[in-house]
Scaffold this motif. Structure first.
Motif, short mmCIF file in Angstrom:
data_model
loop_
_atom_site.label_atom_id
_atom_site.label_comp_id
_atom_site.label_asym_id
_atom_site.label_seq_id
_atom_site.Cartn_x
_atom_site.Cartn_y
_atom_site.Cartn_z
N SER A 44 48.65 33.83 46.97
CA SER A 44 47.95 34.99 47.64
C SER A 44 47.51 35.81 46.30
N ARG A 45 46.67 36.92 46.91
CA ARG A 45 46.39 37.84 45.72
C ARG A 45 46.15 39.28 46.55
N ASP A 46 46.55 40.17 45.64
CA ASP A 46 46.39 41.51 46.01
C ASP A 46 45.27 42.08 45.50
N ILE A 47 44.40 42.51 45.99
CA ILE A 47 42.91 42.70 45.38
C ILE A 47 43.05 44.08 44.82
N GLY A 48 43.64 45.11 45.57
CA GLY A 48 43.77 46.31 44.71
C GLY A 48 44.63 46.41 43.49
#
Length: 122
Positions: free
Chosen positions: A70-74
């Protein structure tokens, strides 16, 4: 682009571990991220990759159903959640990045972080 992977450690078989990869520098939404792993004497093995938006993910068959990317773009951070770990998952794990391409091919990745070691005891 600079990548820093962390979160490795020692875990018992059947346990879980979460790796993180923080990106800095010229990051953008077109930066696709991959995870690879390597054991002594072997080449790097593809683990999984995620698109810039996080909407598309691919996994190696050896980890599918156990690992989640998963990724946290912010936060410019990508995660590798590893569950049901097996001794054969023991390796140094690397994160890597490439622009505009969701790929399993190591040679396409332009940026690499330092590895983080994962050891799964039986």
């Amino acid at each position: 682009v600079q990548l820093q992977a962390f979160g490795g450690g020692l875990v018992q078989a059947g346990g879980s571990l979460r790796l993180s990869c923080a990106a800095s520098g010229r990051t953008a939404s077109n930066l696709f991220m991959g995870w690879f792993r390597q054991t002594p004497g072997e080449g790097r093995e593809f683990v999984g990759a995620v698109s810039g938006s996080g909407g598309s993910v691919v996994y190696a068959s050896s980890v599918k159903g156990r690992f989640t990317i998963s990724r946290d773009i912010g936060q410019n951070t990508v995660y590798l959640q590893m569950n049901s770990l097996k001794p054969e998952d023991t390796a140094v794990y690397y994160c890597a990045a490439v622009r505009d391409l969701l790929t399993m091919q190591e040679s396409f990745y332009q940026y690499w972080g330092q590895g983080t070691e994962v050891t799964v005891s039986s």
